[in-house]
Design a protein around this motif. Structure first.
Motif, PDB file in Angstrom:
ATOM      1  N   ALA A  57       0.837  -1.200   0.000  1.00  0.00           N
ATOM      2  CA  ALA A  57       0.000   0.000   0.000  1.00  0.00           C
ATOM      3  C   ALA A  57       0.869   1.247   0.000  1.00  0.00           C
ATOM      4  O   ALA A  57       1.911   1.301   0.662  1.00  0.00           O
ATOM      5  N   GLN A  58       0.440   2.255  -0.733  1.00  0.00           N
ATOM      6  CA  GLN A  58       1.157   3.517  -0.801  1.00  0.00           C
ATOM      7  C   GLN A  58       0.751   4.415   0.362  1.00  0.00           C
ATOM      8  O   GLN A  58      -0.395   4.381   0.823  1.00  0.00           O
ATOM      9  N   PHE A  59       1.667   5.262   0.812  1.00  0.00           N
ATOM     10  CA  PHE A  59       1.399   6.147   1.938  1.00  0.00           C
ATOM     11  C   PHE A  59       0.170   7.017   1.689  1.00  0.00           C
ATOM     12  O   PHE A  59      -0.631   7.258   2.594  1.00  0.00           O
ATOM     13  N   VAL A  60       0.006   7.505   0.469  1.00  0.00           N
ATOM     14  CA  VAL A  60      -1.090   8.434   0.158  1.00  0.00           C
ATOM     15  C   VAL A  60      -2.344   7.699  -0.324  1.00  0.00           C
ATOM     16  O   VAL A  60      -3.275   8.320  -0.829  1.00  0.00           O
ATOM     17  N   GLN A  61      -2.388   6.391  -0.135  1.00  0.00           N
ATOM     18  CA  GLN A  61      -3.532   5.580  -0.556  1.00  0.00           C
ATOM     19  C   GLN A  61      -4.410   5.271   0.650  1.00  0.00           C
ATOM     20  O   GLN A  61      -3.940   4.746   1.651  1.00  0.00           O
ATOM     21  N   SER A  62      -5.696   5.594   0.570  1.00  0.00           N
ATOM     22  CA  SER A  62      -6.608   5.238   1.645  1.00  0.00           C
ATOM     23  C   SER A  62      -6.941   3.749   1.521  1.00  0.00           C
ATOM     24  O   SER A  62      -7.467   3.304   0.500  1.00  0.00           O
ATOM     25  N   ILE A  63      -6.638   3.003   2.561  1.00  0.00           N
ATOM     26  CA  ILE A  63      -6.907   1.564   2.533  1.00  0.00           C
ATOM     27  C   ILE A  63      -8.410   1.315   2.543  1.00  0.00           C
ATOM     28  O   ILE A  63      -8.918   0.461   1.801  1.00  0.00           O
ATOM     29  N   THR A  64      -9.137   2.054   3.346  1.00  0.00           N
ATOM     30  CA  THR A  64     -10.598   1.913   3.380  1.00  0.00           C
ATOM     31  C   THR A  64     -11.186   2.259   2.023  1.00  0.00           C
ATOM     32  O   THR A  64     -12.042   1.535   1.498  1.00  0.00           O
ATOM     33  N   GLY A  65     -10.726   3.361   1.438  1.00  0.00           N
ATOM     34  CA  GLY A  65     -11.226   3.769   0.127  1.00  0.00           C
ATOM     35  C   GLY A  65     -10.896   2.773  -0.955  1.00  0.00           C
ATOM     36  O   GLY A  65     -11.660   2.619  -1.920  1.00  0.00           O
ATOM     37  N   HIS A  66      -9.780   2.067  -0.817  1.00  0.00           N
ATOM     38  CA  HIS A  66      -9.371   1.073  -1.815  1.00  0.00           C
ATOM     39  C   HIS A  66     -10.407  -0.035  -1.950  1.00  0.00           C
ATOM     40  O   HIS A  66     -10.644  -0.549  -3.043  1.00  0.00           O
ATOM     41  N   PHE A  67     -11.035  -0.386  -0.824  1.00  0.00           N
ATOM     42  CA  PHE A  67     -12.005  -1.480  -0.847  1.00  0.00           C
ATOM     43  C   PHE A  67     -13.447  -0.997  -0.892  1.00  0.00           C
ATOM     44  O   PHE A  67     -14.364  -1.799  -1.033  1.00  0.00           O
ATOM     45  N   GLY A  68     -13.653   0.303  -0.746  1.00  0.00           N
ATOM     46  CA  GLY A  68     -15.002   0.841  -0.852  1.00  0.00           C
ATOM     47  C   GLY A  68     -15.384   1.063  -2.299  1.00  0.00           C
ATOM     48  O   GLY A  68     -14.542   1.280  -3.170  1.00  0.00           O
ATOM     49  N   GLU A  69     -16.666   0.996  -2.565  1.00  0.00           N
ATOM     50  CA  GLU A  69     -17.155   1.174  -3.940  1.00  0.00           C
ATOM     51  C   GLU A  69     -17.816   2.524  -4.150  1.00  0.00           C
ATOM     52  O   GLU A  69     -17.879   3.020  -5.269  1.00  0.00           O
ATOM     53  N   ARG A  70     -18.278   3.141  -3.076  1.00  0.00           N
ATOM     54  CA  ARG A  70     -19.004   4.407  -3.199  1.00  0.00           C
ATOM     55  C   ARG A  70     -18.489   5.448  -2.204  1.00  0.00           C
ATOM     56  O   ARG A  70     -19.228   6.299  -1.745  1.00  0.00           O
ATOM     57  N   GLY A  71     -17.209   5.348  -1.868  1.00  0.00           N
ATOM     58  CA  GLY A  71     -16.628   6.321  -0.969  1.00  0.00           C
ATOM     59  C   GLY A  71     -17.017   6.142   0.488  1.00  0.00           C
ATOM     60  O   GLY A  71     -16.854   7.057   1.288  1.00  0.00           O
ATOM     61  N   GLU A  72     -17.535   4.967   0.869  1.00  0.00           N
ATOM     62  CA  GLU A  72     -17.944   4.761   2.254  1.00  0.00           C
ATOM     63  C   GLU A  72     -16.731   4.737   3.185  1.00  0.00           C
ATOM     64  O   GLU A  72     -15.601   4.466   2.756  1.00  0.00           O
ATOM     65  N   ASP A  73     -16.976   5.026   4.447  1.00  0.00           N
ATOM     66  CA  ASP A  73     -15.909   5.111   5.437  1.00  0.00           C
ATOM     67  C   ASP A  73     -15.749   3.832   6.254  1.00  0.00           C
ATOM     68  O   ASP A  73     -14.899   3.780   7.154  1.00  0.00           O
ATOM     69  N   GLU A  74     -16.546   2.827   5.983  1.00  0.00           N
ATOM     70  CA  GLU A  74     -16.397   1.539   6.661  1.00  0.00           C
ATOM     71  C   GLU A  74     -16.676   0.412   5.680  1.00  0.00           C
ATOM     72  O   GLU A  74     -17.668   0.455   4.939  1.00  0.00           O
ATOM     73  N   VAL A  75     -15.800  -0.574   5.666  1.00  0.00           N
ATOM     74  CA  VAL A  75     -15.944  -1.741   4.794  1.00  0.00           C
ATOM     75  C   VAL A  75     -15.624  -2.987   5.612  1.00  0.00           C
ATOM     76  O   VAL A  75     -15.103  -2.896   6.728  1.00  0.00           O
ATOM     77  N   GLU A  76     -15.927  -4.137   5.055  1.00  0.00           N
ATOM     78  CA  GLU A  76     -15.562  -5.395   5.707  1.00  0.00           C
ATOM     79  C   GLU A  76     -14.418  -6.022   4.928  1.00  0.00           C
ATOM     80  O   GLU A  76     -14.430  -6.069   3.695  1.00  0.00           O
ATOM     81  N   VAL A  77     -13.426  -6.510   5.661  1.00  0.00           N
ATOM     82  CA  VAL A  77     -12.235  -7.058   5.021  1.00  0.00           C
ATOM     83  C   VAL A  77     -11.823  -8.360   5.691  1.00  0.00           C
ATOM     84  O   VAL A  77     -12.234  -8.676   6.807  1.00  0.00           O
ATOM     85  N   ASN A  78     -10.988  -9.102   4.977  1.00  0.00           N
ATOM     86  CA  ASN A  78     -10.239 -10.201   5.559  1.00  0.00           C
ATOM     87  C   ASN A  78      -8.821  -9.705   5.797  1.00  0.00           C
ATOM     88  O   ASN A  78      -8.306  -8.874   5.033  1.00  0.00           O
ATOM     89  N   CYS A  79      -8.175 -10.191   6.834  1.00  0.00           N
ATOM     90  CA  CYS A  79      -6.805  -9.776   7.085  1.00  0.00           C
ATOM     91  C   CYS A  79      -6.002 -10.955   7.617  1.00  0.00           C
ATOM     92  O   CYS A  79      -6.538 -11.858   8.266  1.00  0.00           O
ATOM     93  N   SER A  80      -4.715 -10.944   7.325  1.00  0.00           N
ATOM     94  CA  SER A  80      -3.825 -11.998   7.799  1.00  0.00           C
ATOM     95  C   SER A  80      -2.394 -11.486   7.794  1.00  0.00           C
ATOM     96  O   SER A  80      -2.067 -10.536   7.076  1.00  0.00           O
TER      97      SER A  80
END
Length: 296
Positions: free
Chosen positions: A18-41
């Motif tokens: 991930a890039q410093f200036v990249q929003s991780i939440t925004g990367h997985f959102g489809e409509r600019g939402e501020d909360e998404v569900e993810v898998n992590c490991s």
């Protein structure tokens, strides 16, 4: 020291740093939402995040005022190159729940560069070759002196928080970008038993005070939503809260803290104030839900 960084996976593609200036939440959102569900490991010293099916993942959230979300092209270009090249760091924060349903919060020392004088749970950076639990237990012991055994804490990830410092663009360009993993640990001891049998002894270099917050106090704190100005319900709480002050030599002493400090909001501009961090409020809100729905 080599840092553990966030890598993102999307549409079955290979993980990308991930890039410093990249929003991780925004990367997985489809409509600019501020909360998404993810898998992590955590794999090979990379923290991997991918999109999860609705209802089957871990919440990942950013505040509506997240600086990375609102960063313009010109502002991104103005960030120093060494900062831009940092990537997105990984931190672990421990929500330690006692047998009598209190959680431990610590006030960061005022000398710290990042979020000084702000109330947070114990936590810090993930180090190479550690598991998330190992990192959390290490940070808990380093910051508070509490040593817990991994076999007896029933760890559970409450959620991921996208944290940026400074927390608002109006207070300066981003200097640090983290994904903080909030992990719930359950103790079979009360807070008083933990203080005595596990020797609560906060590090004065990192912690200036600590408190064991019950659910009433937590509800008041999370009701003070940063970026909003609605009235905060105080649930009959006293105007002052008893906390343990940490002296420069590490000794603890009881003192009173105005309740106002724990229900303050992040200021839009100017110097920060003593408050509960926005990410901590997110994690504590999820914690309250686990009390109401234990199987959540």
């Amino acid at each position: 020291m080599r840092r553990i960084l966030v890598h993102v996976c999307k549409d079955r593609a290979a993980p990308q740093r991930a890039q410093f200036v990249q929003s991780i939440t925004g990367h997985f959102g489809e409509r600019g939402e501020d909360e998404v569900e993810v898998n992590c490991s955590l794999e090979k010293n990379q923290f991997l995040i991918s999109r999860a099916e609705k209802g089957r993942g871990t919440p990942l959230k950013r505040p509506a005022f997240c600086p990375i979300k609102h960063l313009s092209v010109a502002e991104a270009a103005a960030i120093p190159l060494d900062v831009q090249q940092r990537g997105v760091d990984v931190g672990v924060a421990i929500i330690l729940q006692t047998a009598n349903e209190r959680v431990l919060l610590t006030r960061r020392a005022k000398e710290l560069r990042i979020f000084p004088n702000v109330w947070v749970p114990p936590g810090g950076h993930l180090e190479p070759d550690e598991t998330l639990l190992e990192a959390g237990l290490r940070e808990l012991q380093e910051e508070t002196g509490l040593k817990l055994e991994p076999e007896g804490v029933s760890p559970k990830i409450l959620g991921l928080w996208e944290s940026v410092y400074p927390p608002m663009l109006s207070r300066g360009l981003p200097q640090r970008h983290h994904i903080v993993i909030y992990m719930l640990l359950l103790s079979s001891r009360s807070h008083l038993q933990l203080q005595v049998t596990r020797s609560l002894s906060p590090s004065p270099a990192e912690v200036s005070a600590c408190l064991w917050a019950d659910s009433r106090l937590v509800r008041a704190a999370v009701s003070a939503v940063d970026g909003e100005d609605a009235e905060v319900p105080l649930h009959g709480l006293q105007s002052a809260i008893s906390v343990s002050q940490v002296s420069p030599d590490g000794a603890l002493s009881d003192c009173s803290l105005p309740l106002e400090a724990l229900v303050s909001r992040a200021p839009v501009s100017g110097p920060d104030v003593e408050r509960v961090s926005t990410g901590t409020k997110f994690a504590l809100e999820v914690w309250l839900q686990t009390l109401e729905t234990p199987d959540l």
